[in-house]
Design a protein around this motif. Structure first.
Motif, PDB file in Angstrom:
ATOM      1  N   UNK A 560     -33.657  12.828 -54.676  1.00 28.42           N
ATOM      2  CA  UNK A 560     -33.224  11.503 -55.117  1.00 28.42           C
ATOM      3  C   UNK A 560     -32.353  10.786 -54.083  1.00 28.42           C
ATOM      4  N   UNK A 561     -31.699  11.562 -53.186  1.00 29.35           N
ATOM      5  CA  UNK A 561     -30.739  10.977 -52.229  1.00 29.35           C
ATOM      6  C   UNK A 561     -31.345  10.806 -50.841  1.00 29.35           C
ATOM      7  N   UNK A 642     -24.528  12.719 -46.012  1.00 29.55           N
ATOM      8  CA  UNK A 642     -24.414  12.280 -44.620  1.00 29.55           C
ATOM      9  C   UNK A 642     -25.381  11.116 -44.396  1.00 29.55           C
ATOM     10  N   UNK A 643     -24.985  10.212 -43.512  1.00 29.68           N
ATOM     11  CA  UNK A 643     -25.860   9.103 -43.131  1.00 29.68           C
ATOM     12  C   UNK A 643     -25.460   8.649 -41.736  1.00 29.68           C
ATOM     13  N   UNK A 644     -26.326   7.874 -41.135  1.00 27.93           N
ATOM     14  CA  UNK A 644     -26.078   7.335 -39.798  1.00 27.93           C
ATOM     15  C   UNK A 644     -26.067   5.815 -39.889  1.00 27.93           C
ATOM     16  N   UNK A 645     -25.128   5.239 -39.132  1.00 26.12           N
ATOM     17  CA  UNK A 645     -24.995   3.778 -39.160  1.00 26.12           C
ATOM     18  C   UNK A 645     -24.900   3.238 -37.741  1.00 26.12           C
ATOM     19  N   UNK A 685     -19.969  10.675 -43.450  1.00 25.49           N
ATOM     20  CA  UNK A 685     -20.227  11.533 -44.615  1.00 25.49           C
ATOM     21  C   UNK A 685     -19.191  11.308 -45.697  1.00 25.49           C
ATOM     22  N   UNK A 686     -19.619  11.622 -46.955  1.00 23.69           N
ATOM     23  CA  UNK A 686     -18.679  11.602 -48.071  1.00 23.69           C
ATOM     24  C   UNK A 686     -18.947  12.819 -48.936  1.00 23.69           C
ATOM     25  N   UNK A 687     -17.884  13.387 -49.481  1.00 25.71           N
ATOM     26  CA  UNK A 687     -18.015  14.558 -50.347  1.00 25.71           C
ATOM     27  C   UNK A 687     -18.206  14.127 -51.800  1.00 25.71           C
ATOM     28  N   UNK A 718     -26.559  17.634 -48.745  1.00 24.30           N
ATOM     29  CA  UNK A 718     -26.589  19.087 -48.619  1.00 24.30           C
ATOM     30  C   UNK A 718     -25.550  19.669 -49.562  1.00 24.30           C
ATOM     31  N   UNK A 719     -25.735  20.924 -49.940  1.00 20.60           N
ATOM     32  CA  UNK A 719     -24.793  21.573 -50.848  1.00 20.60           C
ATOM     33  C   UNK A 719     -23.470  21.854 -50.147  1.00 20.60           C
ATOM     34  N   UNK A 720     -22.411  21.863 -50.972  1.00 22.53           N
ATOM     35  CA  UNK A 720     -21.081  22.147 -50.456  1.00 22.53           C
ATOM     36  C   UNK A 720     -20.355  20.905 -50.007  1.00 22.53           C
ATOM     37  N   UNK A 721     -19.056  21.050 -49.875  1.00 30.52           N
ATOM     38  CA  UNK A 721     -18.241  19.926 -49.435  1.00 30.52           C
ATOM     39  C   UNK A 721     -18.505  19.627 -47.962  1.00 30.52           C
TER      40      UNK A 721
END
Length: 722
Positions: A560-561, A642-645, A685-687, A718-721
């Motif tokens: 979904x993400x 995570x993403x790229x800008x 990235x954001x947790x 991805x899994x985890x902080x």
């Protein structure tokens, strides 16, 4: 006085009287009585009509002929006297346009003191035979018929009949033929004769009910004793061999199994449904009762219904047998109805057509046997037959129909649905271009519902499992729901899928049906807006027993993400432009601008083939562009998005990333204002908290100017902080 004259005439004839008709001398043999001389006629002499003449008060005449009357078997092939082409007999003509009476009159004769017996031979065989009656006229009074025959005989042959004449009575024979309407109704007579003494007493012959009922539609009398009703809307027709070019109708009749045999069928129409009624004649069942058997063929996508009634005294009564809809296989099926002992009955076959050209109903080989039909337990409809469908063959929709109350329809297609990868490349059944499946169409301008409805079936005693395959892959996929309707109540969805699947392939789904419950499957597709949202289904089936219990499948949050914006069929993945902002995000490949202020390629591939998202700018105003994801659930150990800008240019504004929950946008979880040091892609990235519901929202706020495009690419979870 009359008797004295008759004797004088006889004496004169014995002395060789010259016949006025031909000039020949005709001598009455010593053994022939005066009465025989006046009555007897084989129509073979120089005076072909003997003492008989055509009446001047009727509608038509009797004619002489020799040899075969017609080219087919409906009339005599020769006279009765000689049995070959040299002999002569009398016959009546027929007409398609009207029925008429042909009257043949003898002369007055006197029966002997011991009475007399008049014998004659008649031939009545043809589909439009009317009636033949024989009267004895006395003193100008015709009197009732002394003998009569209505309709055709069992066989195309000469039959003998006789009537007794009262002792010493005067009589004049009158033969009256009432023709039917049609060219197959010639009536013929031959060899009228008179002998002394009464005719032997023969008990009245009861009509053979089998003769009145039986019909294989193969003889010269195609319809036998059956006729098309004059009060219905359409007729039954005869045909031989294959009814249609495809497999929906008979390939041959039931009697012979080849092209030479004939059967009856009804026609169909796309524009209307109509009734075709075939009526028999009244018969009397045997003392032990009777069993009427017949064969029917009902195979085609627009088959209506066939009912068989027994009419009595003008009352049609309820159907004794009926079949609605098409049969399992394209073949002849036997059916039967029992008739009560010694009861009067008239068979009536009533076909109600469906709407469409694939609904011909056919019947053949109607017969009556003594005794009631064997008792068979009522046959329950096979629920699998009513549910199963692979959408192949002559009946592509099986028992499913498009609803008349929705917005759009389901359609059949074969092979690849679209030129790109968003739809099926083949059906599920065959896996190649020859197979067929159903799909819904889409539109840029509106969303609409397409409803596919089955028919009511009863689940097996142990319950049932309905399985089907679906294909939902495209950027504007809406939703598919499966309901079970009972007693007109649709009920909640038993299964549903919202949005597109991970891969462009067929997926299996199933729903359990309660034991012995009535149910009607309803597939409801709600389209998205756009031309990349076709939904397809195939291979619906029902098996006994409930479906295997599977734990509910949780949506994969990464599915979904995650998005690299490179799938041409679904470029935005699960992301959409908000409808409440001022501007949109757009896809692009390669360099964004001619100078170095924007990306020169996407982040995923690093070349012109890859795609990314960007926002436009304006000299006149600052615009907000909002990109919204869908709600996902973070893994149990939390997640890291995570993403790229890319933000490089003199009029760069800001980019913020929020997580929305339950409609609440919440504060920005990450933001960047102004341009970066270098014109390149940067990672951010954001947790996400463990098990948290979240929906990503990317908000770009542009500044005024033309060198402020903001771009993003390669969103992933991805899994985890972090």
């Amino acid at each position: 006085m009359g008797k004295t004259c008759a004797v004088a005439a006889l004496v004169a004839t014995l002395l060789c009287v010259t016949c006025a008709a031909g000039g020949a001398n005709e001598v009455i043999p010593p053994e022939m009585s005066e009465t025989s001389f006046l009555v007897d006629c084989d129509f073979d002499s120089a005076i072909p009509f003997c003492h008989y003449t055509n009446s001047k008060t009727d509608d038509a005449d009797w004619y002489t002929t020799s040899g075969r009357l017609n080219d087919d078997e409906i009339g005599p092939v020769a006279d009765h006297t000689t049995g070959n082409y040299t002999g002569t007999y009398l016959y009546t003509k027929t007409s398609y346009s009207e029925s008429f009476e042909s009257r043949l009159e003898g002369v007055t004769a006197v029966a002997p003191a011991d009475g007399g017996c008049v014998r004659f031979w008649y031939h009545m065989y043809g589909s439009s035979i009317g009636s033949l009656k024989v009267h004895t006229e006395r003193s100008g009074d015709l009197g009732p018929a002394r003998w009569s025959q209505s309709g055709y005989t069992k066989v195309s042959q000469w039959y003998e009949a006789s009537i007794s004449i009262e002792p010493a009575s005067e009589f004049k024979l009158v033969f009256i033929s009432e023709s039917g309407t049609g060219f197959r109704g010639n009536i013929a007579i031959d060899d009228i004769s008179f002998v002394d003494g009464q005719c032997p007493v023969i008990p009245p012959e009861m009509p053979d009910p089998s003769f009145l009922v039986d019909c294989d539609f193969d003889s010269a009398i195609r319809f036998c004793h059956y006729t098309n009703s004059e009060t219905d809307e359409a007729d039954w027709y005869t045909i031989s061999g294959k009814l249609n070019d495809d497999e929906i109708g008979p390939v041959a009749d039931h009697t012979t199994g080849n092209y030479s045999g004939t059967y009856l069928y009804t026609k169909t129409s796309y524009s209307e449904s109509f009734e075709s009624r075939l009526e028999g004649v009244t018969a009397v069942a045997p003392a032990e009762g009777g069993c009427v058997r017949f064969w029917c063929h009902m195979y085609g996508s627009s088959i209506g219904s066939l009912k068989v009634h027994t009419e009595k005294s003008g009352d049609l009564g309820p159907a004794r047998w009926s079949q609605s809809g098409y049969t399992k296989v394209s073949q002849w099926y036997e059916a039967s109805i029992s008739i009560e002992p010694a009861s009067e009955f008239k068979l009536v076959f009533v076909s109600e057509s469906g709407t469409g050209f694939r609904g011909n109903i056919a019947i053949d080989d109607i017969s009556l046997a003594g005794g009631p039909c064997p008792v068979k337990p009522p046959e329950m409809p096979d629920p699998s037959f009513l549910v199963d469908c692979d959408f192949e063959g002559a009946i592509p929709y099986c028992h499913y129909t498009n609803s008349k109350t929705d917005d759009a329809e389901w359609y059949t297609t074969s092979g690849k649905l679209n030129d790109d990868e968003i739809g099926p490349v083949a059906d599920h059944t065959t896996g190649n271009y020859s197979g067929t499946y159903l799909y819904t169409k889409t539109s840029y301008s509106e969303s609409f519902e397409s409803r596919l409805e089955g028919v009511t079936a009863v689940a097996p005693a142990e319950g049932g499992c309905v399985r089907f395959w679906y294909h939902m892959y495209g950027s504007s996929i809406g939703s598919l729901k499966v309901h079970t309707e009972a007693s007109g109540d649709l009920g909640p969805a038993r299964w549903s899928q919202l949005g597109y699947t991970k891969v462009s392939q067929w997926y299996e789904a199933s729903i359990s049906i309660e034991p012995a419950s009535e149910f009607k499957l309803v597939f409801v597709s709600e389209s998205g807006t756009g031309f990349r949202g076709n939904i397809a289904i195939d291979d619906i089936s029902l098996a006994g027993g409930p479906c295997p219990v599977k734990p509910p499948e949780m949506p994969d949050p990464s599915f979904l993400v995650d998005c690299d914006f490179d799938i041409s069929a679904i470029p935005l993945c699960h992301y959409t432009n908000s409808k409440t902002d001022e501007a949109d995000w757009y896809t692009i490949s390669g360099g964004l601008n001619d100078d170095e202020i924007g990306p020169i390629a996407d982040h995923t591939t690093g070349n012109y083939t890859g795609t990314y998202l960007y926002t436009k700018t304006s000299y006149s105003e600052s615009l907000e562009s909002r990109l919204e994801g869908v709600t996902a659930v973070a893994p149990d150990d939390g997640g890291c998005v995570r993403f790229w800008y890319h933000m490089y240019g003199s009029s760069i504004g800001s980019l913020k990333v929020h997580t929305e929950a339950s409609g609440d946008l919440g504060p920005a979880r990450w933001s960047q204002s102004g341009y970066t040091k270098v014109s390149q892609w940067y990672e951010a990235s954001i947790s996400i908290d463990p098990g948290e519901d979240f929906k990503l929202v990317f908000v770009s706020q542009s500044r005024v100017g033309s060198v402020g495009n903001i771009a993003i690419d390669d969103i992933g979870l991805v899994s985890g902080k972090c």
